[in-house]
Each structure stands twice: as C-alpha cells, then as structure tokens.
Design a protein around this motif. Sequence first.
Motif, PDB file in Angstrom:
ATOM      1  N   GLN A  67       0.815  -1.221   0.000  1.00 36.06           N
ATOM      2  CA  GLN A  67       0.000   0.000   0.000  1.00 36.06           C
ATOM      3  C   GLN A  67       0.846   1.268   0.000  1.00 36.06           C
ATOM      4  OE1 GLN A  67      -4.234  -0.033   1.544  1.00 36.06           O
ATOM      5  NE2 GLN A  67      -3.135  -0.843   3.301  1.00 36.06           N
ATOM      6  N   TYR A  73      -6.073   0.503  -0.399  1.00 36.66           N
ATOM      7  CA  TYR A  73      -7.217  -0.369  -0.647  1.00 36.66           C
ATOM      8  C   TYR A  73      -8.378   0.035   0.262  1.00 36.66           C
ATOM      9  CZ  TYR A  73      -3.648  -3.384  -2.781  1.00 36.66           C
ATOM     10  OH  TYR A  73      -2.634  -3.877  -3.545  1.00 36.66           O
ATOM     11  N   THR A  74      -9.589  -0.234  -0.189  1.00 42.74           N
ATOM     12  CA  THR A  74     -10.741  -0.043   0.680  1.00 42.74           C
ATOM     13  C   THR A  74     -10.813  -1.210   1.661  1.00 42.74           C
ATOM     14  OG1 THR A  74     -12.272  -1.286  -0.726  1.00 42.74           O
ATOM     15  CG2 THR A  74     -11.983   1.077  -1.213  1.00 42.74           C
ATOM     16  N   GLN A  77     -11.977  -4.272  -0.182  1.00 41.19           N
ATOM     17  CA  GLN A  77     -10.939  -4.883  -1.016  1.00 41.19           C
ATOM     18  C   GLN A  77      -9.944  -5.666  -0.171  1.00 41.19           C
ATOM     19  OE1 GLN A  77      -9.505  -1.354  -2.978  1.00 41.19           O
ATOM     20  NE2 GLN A  77     -11.024  -1.476  -4.624  1.00 41.19           N
ATOM     21  N   PHE A 332      -7.851  -7.745  -9.189  1.00 39.02           N
ATOM     22  CA  PHE A 332      -7.071  -6.508  -9.257  1.00 39.02           C
ATOM     23  C   PHE A 332      -7.465  -5.680 -10.478  1.00 39.02           C
ATOM     24  CE2 PHE A 332      -4.208  -7.943  -5.932  1.00 39.02           C
ATOM     25  CZ  PHE A 332      -3.693  -6.758  -5.438  1.00 39.02           C
ATOM     26  N   GLU A 335     -11.946  -5.173 -10.218  1.00 44.42           N
ATOM     27  CA  GLU A 335     -12.516  -4.539  -9.034  1.00 44.42           C
ATOM     28  C   GLU A 335     -11.671  -3.377  -8.518  1.00 44.42           C
ATOM     29  OE1 GLU A 335     -15.482  -5.291  -8.011  1.00 44.42           O
ATOM     30  OE2 GLU A 335     -15.698  -6.934  -9.431  1.00 44.42           O
ATOM     31  N   ILE A 336     -10.351  -3.521  -8.617  1.00 46.93           N
ATOM     32  CA  ILE A 336      -9.458  -2.483  -8.092  1.00 46.93           C
ATOM     33  C   ILE A 336      -9.044  -1.506  -9.191  1.00 46.93           C
ATOM     34  CG2 ILE A 336      -7.210  -2.084  -6.979  1.00 46.93           C
ATOM     35  CD1 ILE A 336      -7.553  -4.724  -5.525  1.00 46.93           C
ATOM     36  N   TYR A 338      -6.470  -2.032 -11.295  1.00 44.84           N
ATOM     37  CA  TYR A 338      -5.011  -2.068 -11.442  1.00 44.84           C
ATOM     38  C   TYR A 338      -4.654  -2.743 -12.763  1.00 44.84           C
ATOM     39  CZ  TYR A 338      -0.117  -3.196 -10.466  1.00 44.84           C
ATOM     40  OH  TYR A 338       1.246  -3.319 -10.528  1.00 44.84           O
TER      41      TYR A 338
END
Length: 458
Positions: A67, A73-74, A77, A332, A335-336, A338
């Motif tokens: 991080q 991240y939430t 997540q 990743f 949803e994220i 990335y």
Amino acid sequence: MIEPNNHSNLLEQDPYKYKLQDVSEPNLYREIYPYTEVPKIPFNFRAVPIGMPKEIWITDTTFRDGQQSRAPYTVEQIVDLYKMLHRLSGPKGIVRSTEFFIYSEKDREAVHQCMELGYEFPEITSWIRATKGDFQLVKEMGIKETGILVSCSDYHIFNKLGKTRKQAMDGYLSVVKQALDVGIRPRCHLEDITRADYYGFVVPFVNELMALSKESGIPIKIRVCDTMGYGIPLPGVAMPRSVSGLIYGLQHYSDVPSELLEWHGHNDFYKAVTNATMAWLYGCCAANCSLLGIGERTGNVPLEAMVFEYASLRGSFDGMDPTVITEIAEYFEKEIGYHIPPMTPFVGKNFNITRAGIHADGLLKDEEIYNIFDTKLLLNKTAAVAVSNTSGLAGIAFWINDYYHLQDESALSKNDPMVQHIKNWVDQAYETGRTTSISDEELIAVIEDYDPQFGKTK
C-alpha cells in the motif's frame, strides 16, 4: 572450544563473537556503491553450505508495503483479498502471515473484519511506529506480532537518523523491550542490510536481540530487508551483498533459528525472486512477498512467483490452490482497476498467449511444446494465441478451436478453407497499415460473415 552446531549437525569451533564497532564516520562501502556508477559485485570466493530448512513458507506484505506505492485499498478490497490469500494458502497455511497498518480507523476496521473471519492462516500481524502507545494498541486489538523498523546501514543510522551506531542500537533495543513488556512478538525489520556493516553492526545487534529473546521467552523474528534490491544470489560474492552469506551468518554467528528468519527483497535489479529462493535454500524459513509484487519503487517479491518456486523446490503445492492466483489477478484488474502488464508471468493476459505462427503451429499439434505447464489445470487459464500478422494459418486455426471449444474430429486444421479465408482478411488488414492485434470481436464478425451458422452448428 568445540561444540555441536544445531544448524550443520557437526562439531564446530566456537565462532568468534562480534562486538559493536561504534565508528565515528559512516561506512558507506563507496568501492561497491559509488552512486555515480552502477553498483559493483565484488567476489571473495567464500562459499557457505546450502541449508534448506525442514519447512519453508511465504509471508505477505500486500496490505503494508503493497500500500506504500499505490492508492490505499478499501476495507472491502482488503477483506476480499485476505479471503483469497486464505484459500490460496491451503490447509497447511503455506502463506503463513500477512501484515497490516493500524494507523487509521480504516486500517483498524479492515483488521477487525479480517480477524472476525477466524482464519488461522494467514496470521494477522501489524507494522507500527515504534512508540509505547502503538504497542498498547496492538495488544488491545489482539494482534500477537508486530513489525518494528530497525534500519541497520550507516546510510540510515548516520545520514537519516543522525545517530551513532551505539545510539541506534540502544534505541532499537529499548523499543523491542517495550514490545516484550506487553507480550507482543517483535519482528525486527533490518532495513538496508545489503549496505550495512555486517560484522560491525548487524551481527552484534542481532546477538543482543537473541539474548533478549532468550531472557523473555518470546521469539524475536529477524526480517532481512534487501531494501534497495542489492542482494546477489551468485556463489562467492563478498559481503554485504551475498544473500547466502547474510543468512548463513545470522545463523552461524548470531544463532538465529531458521523459523525466525524472514527474507524481504525488492526488485530494483530484477533479482527479487531468485534472491528469495536463495534465502530459502540457505536456511531462511520465510519469504516475504506481496500480491503481484506491488510495493515500493520496483516492487517486492511477487507472492504468486514464490508459490511456484515453492512447488518447484518441494515437488508439491502442499495444499495451496494456485488457481486462486488467476482470481486474484482478475480481481485486481476488474474490481481495483489495477493494470497488470500483459507479459507478467502467471498473471498477465499474454503470459501463455503466442503471436508467432511457428509457435501456434506447435500448440496446434501439441500444447506442451510451447506452454510452460498445464496452465488450465494449475491456473485455470488456457493457453491461447493472439491473431496478428505473424500468426499464420496455424495461429488462426488454434484461435478458432480454442474460442469455439472444438476438439478431436470437430477441430479445424490450418488447411481448412475458412482458416484460409480469415488469413487472407488478416493479411489485407496489415497490408493497408494496421499495426495492432486482431480482436476477438473482429474475428467473430469475419467468421459469421463467412458462415453465419458456424458458431451454432459446431
């Protein structure tokens, strides 16, 4: 004095006990690290024996070091990824632990939600500032282990902290004692060890840590941090860049048990995975990693890489489920948000896709010729081809068979008329200036134009 050595199981002369060298000027190893040039790799031809521990495992730093180089991240997540790490780890807990920040309310909420899942592995640990209040917070949250930063090179001691070696050591030991006083297992992060005076500071300091561990009855873990990626896996390399020498010395001169040793490396010189493997081979039980290798600068050791290194060395995944790696990669990206570089091993979208016609021809005849292993079985990711100007007839045939799930008698050969038709269309596209690969949607449109019933009748 001659005594049996528990690491080598041989009689050995009692090794020299190194004392702190409290120098007045920092040792910056300028011959090795001139800064205006590429760092040098000196050799002294001293070899140390391989000493693979009975057990090895993986630890995770996705929610800490991972991080530090991206948007946080939430909570959702973090919980989702933690669940996937648990599934990947398997019943034996090969992914042994993961570390969290606990600075903010969001960090602590993520920890609470992960702890409520009740998983034994990965064990939830923390990384905190070295203050008494933070140690108390760790204890109140029910976390049993925490990381503590103990920078060990003169670059940090003199140039960052503005202290002498003795002042740094005394301060570090005071902080570790605070953790022991509240019953917390300290994990000491020896930052920048590959530029540290190994015998003048590192070994004497770790000797003091092991004495505290013995006195308190609480294990103190030693994280060997190759912070700048300077570690070298080659045999005969001089200290402090020798990975095997660093691990062997901590065992031989400081009596650190393998289960308390953990390697944490960075990938600045493309050696992260190999260095972590070498640490395992020479007596370190734990390899610290992050998902997709996400971390400071060039990143950490990719956790998914060490899953396969583990299986290669042990001959088994020991219950780990590598198909979860593909789920993690998809999470990743979808949803994220990335972006995974497409050529990334195991997780990139192109890692088992070929664009070369001659390779596609090999895949068409026998997938094993050009696929590293059964990626469908181990990663739930089928070998494939991307159609371009170099794919040839074989590449197009392979794509059609894969996309439409055609096997055995129903599979098309590269001599099929439809394959030739598509090949002519592809050639025409590139002759008129196209430079990108052909998309799935474009190929489907050409196929439906040639035979509107093809996808329905096959």
